[in-house]
Design a protein around this motif. Sequence first.
Motif, PDB file in Angstrom:
ATOM      1  N   LEU A  89       0.837  -1.199   0.000  1.00 32.95           N
ATOM      2  CA  LEU A  89       0.000   0.000   0.000  1.00 32.95           C
ATOM      3  C   LEU A  89       0.871   1.248   0.000  1.00 32.95           C
ATOM      4  N   LEU A  90       0.355   2.287  -0.626  1.00 34.78           N
ATOM      5  CA  LEU A  90       1.004   3.588  -0.624  1.00 34.78           C
ATOM      6  C   LEU A  90      -0.011   4.631  -0.184  1.00 34.78           C
ATOM      7  N   ALA A  91       0.338   5.422   0.826  1.00 30.91           N
ATOM      8  CA  ALA A  91      -0.511   6.520   1.275  1.00 30.91           C
ATOM      9  C   ALA A  91       0.231   7.826   1.019  1.00 30.91           C
ATOM     10  N   GLN A  92      -0.320   8.656   0.160  1.00 30.68           N
ATOM     11  CA  GLN A  92       0.252   9.967  -0.112  1.00 30.68           C
ATOM     12  C   GLN A  92      -0.653  11.030   0.494  1.00 30.68           C
ATOM     13  N   ILE A  93      -0.062  11.941   1.242  1.00 30.98           N
ATOM     14  CA  ILE A  93      -0.867  12.955   1.919  1.00 30.98           C
ATOM     15  C   ILE A  93      -0.402  14.356   1.533  1.00 30.98           C
ATOM     16  N   LYS A  94      -1.317  15.279   1.649  1.00 33.06           N
ATOM     17  CA  LYS A  94      -0.995  16.690   1.531  1.00 33.06           C
ATOM     18  C   LYS A  94      -1.871  17.438   2.526  1.00 33.06           C
ATOM     19  N   VAL A  95      -1.360  18.544   3.029  1.00 34.84           N
ATOM     20  CA  VAL A  95      -2.057  19.305   4.068  1.00 34.84           C
ATOM     21  C   VAL A  95      -2.091  20.770   3.670  1.00 34.84           C
ATOM     22  N   SER A  96      -3.257  21.376   3.789  1.00 33.62           N
ATOM     23  CA  SER A  96      -3.411  22.800   3.503  1.00 33.62           C
ATOM     24  C   SER A  96      -3.991  23.501   4.715  1.00 33.62           C
ATOM     25  N   SER A  98      -5.873  27.155   6.145  1.00 38.65           N
ATOM     26  CA  SER A  98      -6.572  28.391   5.835  1.00 38.65           C
ATOM     27  C   SER A  98      -7.050  29.001   7.139  1.00 38.65           C
ATOM     28  N   ALA A  99      -6.485  30.170   7.500  1.00 40.32           N
ATOM     29  CA  ALA A  99      -6.755  30.767   8.810  1.00 40.32           C
ATOM     30  C   ALA A  99      -6.383  29.749   9.881  1.00 40.32           C
ATOM     31  N   ASN A 100      -7.343  29.340  10.722  1.00 44.76           N
ATOM     32  CA  ASN A 100      -7.035  28.345  11.752  1.00 44.76           C
ATOM     33  C   ASN A 100      -7.559  26.965  11.389  1.00 44.76           C
ATOM     34  N   ASN A 101      -8.000  26.814  10.144  1.00 44.20           N
ATOM     35  CA  ASN A 101      -8.519  25.525   9.677  1.00 44.20           C
ATOM     36  C   ASN A 101      -7.407  24.730   9.002  1.00 44.20           C
ATOM     37  N   LEU A 102      -7.490  23.421   9.159  1.00 45.35           N
ATOM     38  CA  LEU A 102      -6.497  22.520   8.576  1.00 45.35           C
ATOM     39  C   LEU A 102      -7.223  21.416   7.821  1.00 45.35           C
ATOM     40  N   THR A 103      -6.800  21.168   6.583  1.00 45.78           N
ATOM     41  CA  THR A 103      -7.380  20.096   5.781  1.00 45.78           C
ATOM     42  C   THR A 103      -6.280  19.158   5.319  1.00 45.78           C
ATOM     43  N   GLY A 104      -6.453  17.892   5.625  1.00 47.99           N
ATOM     44  CA  GLY A 104      -5.529  16.870   5.160  1.00 47.99           C
ATOM     45  C   GLY A 104      -6.205  16.015   4.113  1.00 47.99           C
ATOM     46  N   THR A 105      -5.484  15.732   3.037  1.00 48.50           N
ATOM     47  CA  THR A 105      -6.015  14.895   1.959  1.00 48.50           C
ATOM     48  C   THR A 105      -5.119  13.680   1.806  1.00 48.50           C
ATOM     49  N   ILE A 106      -5.729  12.514   1.740  1.00 48.54           N
ATOM     50  CA  ILE A 106      -4.968  11.280   1.557  1.00 48.54           C
ATOM     51  C   ILE A 106      -5.413  10.589   0.275  1.00 48.54           C
ATOM     52  N   SER A 107      -4.448  10.099  -0.465  1.00 49.04           N
ATOM     53  CA  SER A 107      -4.695   9.232  -1.618  1.00 49.04           C
ATOM     54  C   SER A 107      -4.095   7.880  -1.285  1.00 49.04           C
ATOM     55  N   LEU A 108      -4.938   6.865  -1.239  1.00 47.87           N
ATOM     56  CA  LEU A 108      -4.475   5.515  -0.901  1.00 47.87           C
ATOM     57  C   LEU A 108      -4.415   4.667  -2.158  1.00 47.87           C
ATOM     58  N   TYR A 109      -3.273   4.016  -2.381  1.00 50.57           N
ATOM     59  CA  TYR A 109      -3.056   3.194  -3.576  1.00 50.57           C
ATOM     60  C   TYR A 109      -2.782   1.754  -3.165  1.00 50.57           C
ATOM     61  N   ASP A 110      -3.387   0.822  -3.893  1.00 49.51           N
ATOM     62  CA  ASP A 110      -3.107  -0.595  -3.728  1.00 49.51           C
ATOM     63  C   ASP A 110      -2.078  -0.969  -4.790  1.00 49.51           C
ATOM     64  N   ILE A 111      -0.851  -1.194  -4.378  1.00 51.19           N
ATOM     65  CA  ILE A 111       0.229  -1.456  -5.330  1.00 51.19           C
ATOM     66  C   ILE A 111       0.029  -2.783  -6.042  1.00 51.19           C
ATOM     67  N   ASN A 112      -0.540  -3.760  -5.366  1.00 51.74           N
ATOM     68  CA  ASN A 112      -0.713  -5.090  -5.967  1.00 51.74           C
ATOM     69  C   ASN A 112      -1.698  -5.084  -7.128  1.00 51.74           C
ATOM     70  N   THR A 113      -2.661  -4.161  -7.104  1.00 47.91           N
ATOM     71  CA  THR A 113      -3.638  -4.075  -8.196  1.00 47.91           C
ATOM     72  C   THR A 113      -3.404  -2.849  -9.076  1.00 47.91           C
ATOM     73  N   SER A 114      -2.368  -2.070  -8.746  1.00 48.95           N
ATOM     74  CA  SER A 114      -2.028  -0.855  -9.504  1.00 48.95           C
ATOM     75  C   SER A 114      -3.224   0.088  -9.620  1.00 48.95           C
ATOM     76  N   LYS A 115      -3.930   0.277  -8.495  1.00 59.52           N
ATOM     77  CA  LYS A 115      -5.112   1.138  -8.507  1.00 59.52           C
ATOM     78  C   LYS A 115      -5.103   2.114  -7.336  1.00 59.52           C
ATOM     79  N   ARG A 116      -5.682   3.276  -7.576  1.00 60.47           N
ATOM     80  CA  ARG A 116      -5.942   4.197  -6.473  1.00 60.47           C
ATOM     81  C   ARG A 116      -7.259   3.791  -5.829  1.00 60.47           C
ATOM     82  N   ILE A 117      -7.230   3.559  -4.543  1.00 60.28           N
ATOM     83  CA  ILE A 117      -8.412   3.059  -3.835  1.00 60.28           C
ATOM     84  C   ILE A 117      -9.372   4.189  -3.524  1.00 60.28           C
ATOM     85  N   TYR A 118      -8.874   5.270  -2.983  1.00 62.11           N
ATOM     86  CA  TYR A 118      -9.738   6.414  -2.694  1.00 62.11           C
ATOM     87  C   TYR A 118      -8.901   7.660  -2.459  1.00 62.11           C
TER      88      TYR A 118
END
Length: 419
Positions: A89-96, A98-118
């Motif tokens: 599995l590969l989990a790639q994250i990014k964080v943004s 805005s003011a005092n708000n924080l948003t984290g985004t994750i992209s999860l990949y299944d390497i065995n099926t070569s697909k992005r899961i969500y």
Amino acid sequence: MRFIGLILLLLSVKSFGIDATLEIIKNTNKIPYIVVERLDSENTDFGTKVLKMLAADLKVSGHFQVYDGGVNKNSEVAYKDYADKKIDLLAQIKVSKSANNLTGTISLYDINTSKRIYVKDYTENDVKRFPFIAHRMCIDINSYIQAPSIQWMQRLVVLSQYTSSGNSEILIADYTLTYQKVVVKGGLNIFPKWADSKQESIYYTKYLDVPTILKHNLTTGHIEQLVGSEGIAIVSDVSKNGENLILSLSPTALSDLYLYNTKSKNLRKLTNYSGIDVDGKFVNNEKEIIFVSDRLGYPNIFMMRVDGGGTEQVVLHGRNNSAVTSNGKYAVYTSRETNNEFGANTFNLYLISLAPGSNYIRRLTASGKNQMPKYSNDGGTIMYLKYYKAQSALGIIRIDYNTNYFFPLTKMKIQAFDW
């Protein structure tokens, strides 16, 4: 910084006892290998913090082999390169921010099926709550591989800490104590306890004319006064529906256990012993309680029916068993292993079964002073305080995986906590 200290996870040791077999139900019998990376273009400070926290959470879950991949500058996922390294599995994250708000985004990949899961976003309206972005990411990754639940990671810990002579404050925190927020201060505020499963209210003891139990709604700020007692007044346990409390009270010289109904306000005495009975916990579908008593001349663990009577000794090991926690079917207690009159003593944690006739016992710790065990709400994890030489830490025991993790405590003197 605190989060750097916690990620060190000072120790990860095997506990004594029967080894558990870990099974991840995903058409495989091995623990998946996951790489966690931060995309280069986003908020560096909080991106790094969330990355480190997520990697630590995944390790603590016991369900993953984890590698911190640091920063990834590539926009495309090289599936073959990861597959060649036996990564699942590969989990790639990014964080943004805005003011005092924080948003984290994750992209999860299944390497065995070569697909992005969500791809999924997680938002907090207070940047100090960044640990919960990582905790929720970890819970969702764990759900994807259909591993046993780790929902406990997003629950709050409530704790009291001494601030000066005669003063203590109550805080709420995440399970690593990285996020902390003071909710009660001014005077002596001790023995906090969650009042409900949604963690909206707490009970705690405050010294007014006498030690008095208060209920504090953290959302509305409403405070309700319950029961006072000359010596001690502590909420030791709360029933699952929140209607019944086990109280440790000492209206006379020594303490007994009482059952308090929050609706009728009825107070019923459970124990009537000339010595000390404290720290009662509901067990066996709340038909019985387990508690600490000195009726043998030293602290030991006993059990009795809620309707009265049937008191029996539960622990036959050790001669100073001063604290106990239970998930209803099992109990964890402290036991003094040494008898040093002038120096430090060793206190270890032991797990026992409460099944009739069972003699199952398992040691969970091996050194130092291990105190205040608390079960997670799902009954699979123990939180406790560890003191070893000049260091102190918050400990997490993943019981089914025989692993301990420690988060260093700096400049914090914890009086009591609940999870």
